[in-house]
Scaffold this active site. Structure first.
Site, short mmCIF file in Angstrom:
data_model
loop_
_atom_site.label_atom_id
_atom_site.label_comp_id
_atom_site.label_asym_id
_atom_site.label_seq_id
_atom_site.Cartn_x
_atom_site.Cartn_y
_atom_site.Cartn_z
N HIS A 162 0.88 -1.30 0.01
CA HIS A 162 0.18 0.12 -0.04
C HIS A 162 0.90 1.25 0.07
O HIS A 162 0.70 2.22 -0.78
CB HIS A 162 -0.90 -0.06 1.23
N GLU A 163 2.07 1.20 0.62
CA GLU A 163 2.81 2.53 0.97
C GLU A 163 3.65 2.50 -0.45
O GLU A 163 3.60 3.58 -0.95
CB GLU A 163 3.73 2.23 2.14
N HIS A 166 1.74 4.40 -2.63
CA HIS A 166 1.50 5.67 -2.48
C HIS A 166 3.01 6.23 -3.32
O HIS A 166 2.93 7.41 -3.83
CB HIS A 166 1.68 6.25 -1.11
N GLU A 249 -6.23 6.85 -0.73
CA GLU A 249 -6.07 5.66 -0.17
C GLU A 249 -6.77 4.46 -0.90
O GLU A 249 -6.11 3.32 -1.00
CB GLU A 249 -6.92 5.95 1.43
#
Lengths: 332, 186
Positions: A162-163, A166, A249
């Protein structure tokens, strides 16, 4: 599983459009604030008595310049400021859990084809994670000690993915820019509000004695809207920052599923993070929008209502989990 | 005058646009090539790691000498492989032997809690994962590269400059199962 799921790309495209719109709105707000200042306080539109003086905006370019300068400042200094304020330290390979973290980050950098980011650990018992940096070459992924202790390998992989999402989607850069823009908006509206108070309606500010009363109804309308904007800008800006963060997100969740091919890992991690809803004290309010889950541990993120949605930095975790699970379902 | 300007501008725009498409394709091709090299880097890393890792647990796992021996054997074969077909067969056999070893460790709770065994488990798991994810990334890029070549109007540019579709890596079923071996931290 040799192909990326098309629905992942669709999700990303939709999120990109939404974000582009929000950023344009941000800039438009800056410009409107600046022009209004020119019009009403600097007296740039001094066309009284028949002689039309050409409209020379001064505050508008200054507003854009200040916004730009602040963005550049945040671009280069923002990441280290956030890391320092959360007491992050580099991950220690002699600790087994942190070695696992480094391994998982390495796996995800291979899955995403990005350079290896720096890896930091925040000594906080609450599970959370965030990514900062001005571009993928200068990115840093930070997780809390609590995250390492509470998640299994598969879940940790989901969070790291997930990071990395980003990082790959350049959210880290955009969030830094948004923070800088927000800062300058607040600064400018504060300045404008003070000027109104001190300058008064017939203020002697500006060399041309821009006192203006009456005038066309259109101008009055703009004046009212502008005053409202000046007063409300901090709130509008805040909501925009939150909205940008929220759509991102979902976007990063989609990327995580793309990298790991395992949406369930992240879904399980989110469930655990949600269950440990205590505030992450080490991470300050200013960095809330960077985190995988709101570090303030506020109930506002758990509801989907309209008002609640406006003020949340993060979409409801339940909704994110549902989307991730539907991705897993679509693959079966 | 205006007409002339338009006549001059249109071909310029078309050329600029074609250059953009061409550069996009070249960029993807470079990415595909470097992703391919990354897989080799990861395979090499695995070859280098295994002897050390096996040595650290040899003493502890006397009763599983055979499983360990098979890993070493498979590694030797993979290192010695020369042709592409030989190499890919040897590497997947190595992955399978590592997978078997990881599964065997699960059967010994007392050994599983040993620090050096845990470290070995983690290292092997991440090595396998890193190889798997490099392959996945390579295939993702191949898909994008190939799709880009077929989509109009990039297909015109691709045809003009002789771009060829890249080949997908076949990922074997046995190999893919490896990362799913559950090595929970908690």
């Amino acid at each position: 599983m040799t192909t990326a799921r098309p629905e992942l790309w669709e999700e990303q495209a939709r999120n990109r459009r939404a974000t582009a719109f929000l950023i344009i709105a941000f800039i438009a707000l800056l410009v409107v604030l600046g022009f209004g200042f020119d019009l009403f306080l600097m007296g740039a539109r001094a066309d009284r008595g028949g002689a039309t003086v050409p409209f020379i905006p001064i505050a508008a370019p200054i507003a854009l310049l200040v916004g730009g300068l602040q963005a550049v400042g945040g671009y280069y200094g923002g990441a280290s400021a956030v890391l320092a304020s959360s007491r992050a330290r580099p991950a220690d390979p002699s600790d087994p859990r942190e070695q696992t973290l480094l391994n998982v980050v390495s796996e995800m950098r291979l899955a995403s084809g990005l350079p290896m980011p720096k890896v930091y650990v925040v000594p906080d018992a609450d599970p959370n994670a965030f990514a900062v940096g001005r571009d993928p070459e200068h990115a840093a992924i930070t997780v809390t000690r609590g995250l390492l202790e509470q998640l299994d390998r598969e879940e940790l992989q989901g969070v790291v993915a997930h990071e990395m999402g980003h990082v790959r989607n350049l959210d880290i850069r955009t969030m830094t820019l948004v923070a800088a823009l927000l800062g300058s908006l607040v600064l400018l509206s504060d300045f404008a509000a003070r000027s109104i108070r001190f300058g008064g309606a017939g203020g002697a500010r500006g060399g041309r004695g821009g006192s203006r009363r009456g005038g066309e109804p259109l101008i009055i309308l703009f004046f009212v809207v502008w005053i409202a904007l000046v007063l409300l800008t901090p709130f509008i800006g805040q909501m925009m920052a939150f909205a940008v963060s929220r759509s991102r997100e979902y976007h990063a969740d989609a990327s995580a599923a793309e990298f790991t091919r395992n949406p369930i890992g992240l879904a399980r991690a989110l469930r655990k993070i949600e269950a440990a809803a205590a505030p992450t004290t080490a991470i300050g309010r200013g960095s809330a929008h960077l985190c995988i889950a709101d570090p303030r541990g506020r109930a506002v993120n758990e509801r989907e209502g309209r008002v609640a949605s406006l003020f949340a930095t993060h979409p409801p975790i339940a909704k994110r989990i549902a989307i991730l699970e539907s991705m897993a379902g679509a693959r079966a | 005058m205006g007409f002339l300007l338009v006549f001059a501008l249109v071909p310029l725009l078309v050329v600029a646009w074609a250059i953009g498409l061409y550069n996009g394709l070249v960029r993807l091709r470079v990415q595909v090539e470097s992703a391919w090299k990354q897989i080799d880097v990861q395979l090499k890393r695995r070859h280098d790691l295994i002897p050390n890792l096996v040595n650290t647990v040899k003493g502890l796992m006397k009763f599983e000498q055979e499983t360990l021996g098979k890993v070493m054997e498979a590694r030797a074969k993979a290192v010695g492989a020369t042709t592409v077909a030989e190499k890919s067969a040897a590497e997947s056999a190595l992955s399978q032997s590592i997978g078997r070893f990881l599964a065997v460790v699960e059967n010994y709770p007392d050994i599983k809690s040993n620090q050096s065994v845990l470290k070995l488990q983690e290292e092997l798991t991440t090595t396998e994962n890193q190889i798997g994810f490099s392959r996945q990334h390579y295939n993702d890029l191949v898909m994008r590269f190939n799709t880009q070549q077929q989509i109009f109007p990039a297909s015109l540019v691709a045809g003009m400059f002789g771009f060829k579709p890249a080949e997908f890596l076949q990922i074997e079923a046995g190999e893919r199962a490896v990362p799913s071996v559950d090595l929970s931290l908690t």
